[in-house]
Design a protein around this motif. Structure first.
Motif, PDB file in Angstrom:
ATOM      1  N   LEU A   5       0.815  -1.200   0.000  1.00 22.88           N
ATOM      2  CA  LEU A   5       0.000   0.000   0.000  1.00 22.88           C
ATOM      3  C   LEU A   5       0.853   1.257   0.000  1.00 22.88           C
ATOM      4  O   LEU A   5       1.906   1.318   0.619  1.00 22.88           O
ATOM      5  CB  LEU A   5      -0.906   0.015   1.239  1.00 22.88           C
ATOM      6  N   THR A   7       1.907   5.044   0.974  1.00 22.63           N
ATOM      7  CA  THR A   7       1.836   5.794   2.227  1.00 22.63           C
ATOM      8  C   THR A   7       0.883   6.970   2.114  1.00 22.63           C
ATOM      9  O   THR A   7       0.689   7.691   3.074  1.00 22.63           O
ATOM     10  CB  THR A   7       3.227   6.330   2.614  1.00 22.63           C
ATOM     11  N   LEU A 101      -2.874  -2.973  15.637  1.00 18.45           N
ATOM     12  CA  LEU A 101      -1.766  -2.743  14.711  1.00 18.45           C
ATOM     13  C   LEU A 101      -0.420  -2.852  15.413  1.00 18.45           C
ATOM     14  O   LEU A 101       0.561  -3.325  14.821  1.00 18.45           O
ATOM     15  CB  LEU A 101      -1.913  -1.377  14.047  1.00 18.45           C
ATOM     16  N   ALA A 105       0.103  -6.401  13.443  1.00 22.95           N
ATOM     17  CA  ALA A 105       0.198  -5.944  12.059  1.00 22.95           C
ATOM     18  C   ALA A 105       0.794  -7.014  11.157  1.00 22.95           C
ATOM     19  O   ALA A 105       0.536  -7.037   9.948  1.00 22.95           O
ATOM     20  CB  ALA A 105       1.037  -4.666  11.981  1.00 22.95           C
ATOM     21  N   TYR A 110       0.352  -7.212   3.826  1.00 22.36           N
ATOM     22  CA  TYR A 110       0.206  -6.262   2.731  1.00 22.36           C
ATOM     23  C   TYR A 110       0.303  -4.826   3.224  1.00 22.36           C
ATOM     24  O   TYR A 110       0.293  -3.903   2.417  1.00 22.36           O
ATOM     25  CB  TYR A 110      -1.143  -6.503   2.025  1.00 22.36           C
ATOM     26  N   LEU A 111       0.382  -4.639   4.538  1.00 20.74           N
ATOM     27  CA  LEU A 111       0.591  -3.311   5.102  1.00 20.74           C
ATOM     28  C   LEU A 111       2.081  -3.080   5.283  1.00 20.74           C
ATOM     29  O   LEU A 111       2.735  -3.803   6.035  1.00 20.74           O
ATOM     30  CB  LEU A 111      -0.106  -3.187   6.464  1.00 20.74           C
ATOM     31  N   VAL A 115       3.139   2.560   6.455  1.00 22.47           N
ATOM     32  CA  VAL A 115       1.694   2.725   6.540  1.00 22.47           C
ATOM     33  C   VAL A 115       1.199   2.422   7.950  1.00 22.47           C
ATOM     34  O   VAL A 115       0.387   3.149   8.516  1.00 22.47           O
ATOM     35  CB  VAL A 115       0.980   1.820   5.513  1.00 22.47           C
ATOM     36  N   VAL A 116       1.703   1.343   8.552  1.00 20.93           N
ATOM     37  CA  VAL A 116       1.310   0.992   9.916  1.00 20.93           C
ATOM     38  C   VAL A 116       1.700   2.109  10.876  1.00 20.93           C
ATOM     39  O   VAL A 116       0.914   2.515  11.739  1.00 20.93           O
ATOM     40  CB  VAL A 116       1.951  -0.336  10.350  1.00 20.93           C
ATOM     41  N   HIS A 213      -8.243   5.750   6.052  1.00 23.62           N
ATOM     42  CA  HIS A 213      -8.185   4.538   6.871  1.00 23.62           C
ATOM     43  C   HIS A 213      -9.220   3.529   6.389  1.00 23.62           C
ATOM     44  O   HIS A 213      -8.961   2.320   6.352  1.00 23.62           O
ATOM     45  CB  HIS A 213      -8.444   4.873   8.338  1.00 23.62           C
ATOM     46  N   ILE A 216      -7.803   1.849   3.425  1.00 24.01           N
ATOM     47  CA  ILE A 216      -6.799   0.848   3.808  1.00 24.01           C
ATOM     48  C   ILE A 216      -7.483  -0.416   4.318  1.00 24.01           C
ATOM     49  O   ILE A 216      -7.136  -1.533   3.911  1.00 24.01           O
ATOM     50  CB  ILE A 216      -5.853   1.412   4.880  1.00 24.01           C
ATOM     51  N   ASP A 217      -8.446  -0.255   5.218  1.00 20.58           N
ATOM     52  CA  ASP A 217      -9.159  -1.417   5.763  1.00 20.58           C
ATOM     53  C   ASP A 217      -9.753  -2.258   4.645  1.00 20.58           C
ATOM     54  O   ASP A 217      -9.616  -3.488   4.628  1.00 20.58           O
ATOM     55  CB  ASP A 217     -10.293  -0.960   6.694  1.00 20.58           C
ATOM     56  N   VAL A 220      -6.926  -3.969   2.383  1.00 18.97           N
ATOM     57  CA  VAL A 220      -6.244  -5.057   3.082  1.00 18.97           C
ATOM     58  C   VAL A 220      -7.183  -6.245   3.258  1.00 18.97           C
ATOM     59  O   VAL A 220      -6.787  -7.402   3.055  1.00 18.97           O
ATOM     60  CB  VAL A 220      -5.703  -4.579   4.440  1.00 18.97           C
TER      61      VAL A 220
END
Length: 320
Positions: A5, A7, A101, A105, A110-111, A115-116, A213, A216-217, A220
């Motif tokens: 992903l 940033t 996270l 994580a 894939y994160l 990004v985390v 967010h 992202i959710d 992922v």
């Protein structure tokens, strides 16, 4: 092919976000990241007064307050408690994301690490800002910016739920809860006459930062399940239901604490307490649930249709 992903995952049309600065885990790296995340929040004018005699958030967002038969003083005081409850809800749910996270994580490879790091930093900042808003709203209940919550309390059940949640289930629930937050500004914009400017700005800025967010959710979650057998995807989707029941019980206990506090503070009678206790989902709950259900059904995720049916059914049941 696995997903790495960006940033800067803001969707098209979303206000751009500063790029995540290099973060190597050092104290200096954390300071740079914190400064980048705080940039927008530092522009908020926290000195703006919140008139003690005015409503701060639309009443209709929560319930038919007129049916409670309150005096004007009671109405304003209860409205302030509603706003505090919303802040505590956001703080509690940010805590779910932060802890998951930080601990797990690795369950979502894939994160990427940047990004985390940014995700956690933003959620920590959101929680910090809502604590600050609590202090502005009710300094008698929250005497400092770091005062503990009054209604929503972190417990062993929350820790256990996070440890046991499969990644697919967690990101599905994170997507759902964060989707709901996107609609809070819509409720506020509908009744600006019942909204404090500071509260409106905080809710709007929070929603803008939650939109990436949500993206992202969703991404992922879908990439996790692309690599899972369909039966396993269906199980992780179905597991969202007992987790939702658990979260609903946590929120329900917190709401009963609010009712008890409001009853004592405002001198509510037994009938008023009963009506207040029997609250329905908020406007953002309803709008966010429908938005989430439409998106989820459109992705063809195994088990999505039964889950969405239950969510919609629950809302219809509350409306009757």
């Amino acid at each position: 092919m696995s997903l790495q992903l960006s940033t800067d995952p803001a969707p098209d049309g979303h206000e751009g976000r500063p790029r995540t600065p290099p973060h190597d885990g050092s104290a200096a790296g954390e300071d740079r990241l914190h400064a980048a995340v705080r940039r927008r929040w530092d522009r908020v004018d926290w000195t703006r007064p919140i008139p003690p005699e005015a409503l701060v958030i639309p009443e209709a967002h929560y319930m038919d307050v007129a049916g409670l038969g309150l005096t004007e003083r009671q109405r304003v005081a209860l409205n302030r408690l509603f706003a505090c409850f919303t802040c505590e809800l956001f703080i509690h749910f940010e805590g779910y994301v932060i802890r998951y996270l930080e601990r797990s994580a690795h369950r979502a490879p894939y994160l990427s690490a940047p990004v985390v790091a940014r995700f956690v930093a933003e959620e920590r900042t959101h929680a910090e800002m809502f604590r600050r808003l609590l202090h502005r709203l009710r300094p008698d209940l929250y005497p400092t910016d770091a005062a503990p919550p009054r209604f929503l309390r972190w417990g062993r059940g929350d820790d256990a739920a996070l440890r046991l949640a499969p990644a697919g289930t967690f990101f599905l629930l994170a997507w759902y809860f964060e989707e709901i937050t996107l609609f809070v500004p819509q409720a506020i914009e509908a009744r600006p006459d019942q909204s404090a400017a500071l509260v409106a700005e905080i809710m709007a800025l929070h929603a803008r930062e939650e939109a990436p967010h949500v993206a992202i959710d969703e991404r992922v979650l879908l990439h996790l399940h692309e690599r899972c057998p369909r039966w396993l995807t269906a199980i992780q989707t179905a597991l969202a239901l007992p987790y939702l029941v658990y979260v609903d019980s946590v929120v329900g206990k917190a709401w009963r604490r609010l009712v008890s506090s409001a009853g004592s503070e405002l001198g509510l009678d037994a009938a008023q307490r009963r009506r207040l206790r029997a609250r329905s989902p908020t406007q953002s709950d309803r709008l966010g649930t429908e938005s989430f259900a439409r998106k989820l059904e459109g992705r063809g995720l195994a088990g999505a249709r039964p889950l969405c049916w239950v969510l919609r059914r629950a809302l219809r049941g509350d409306a009757t």
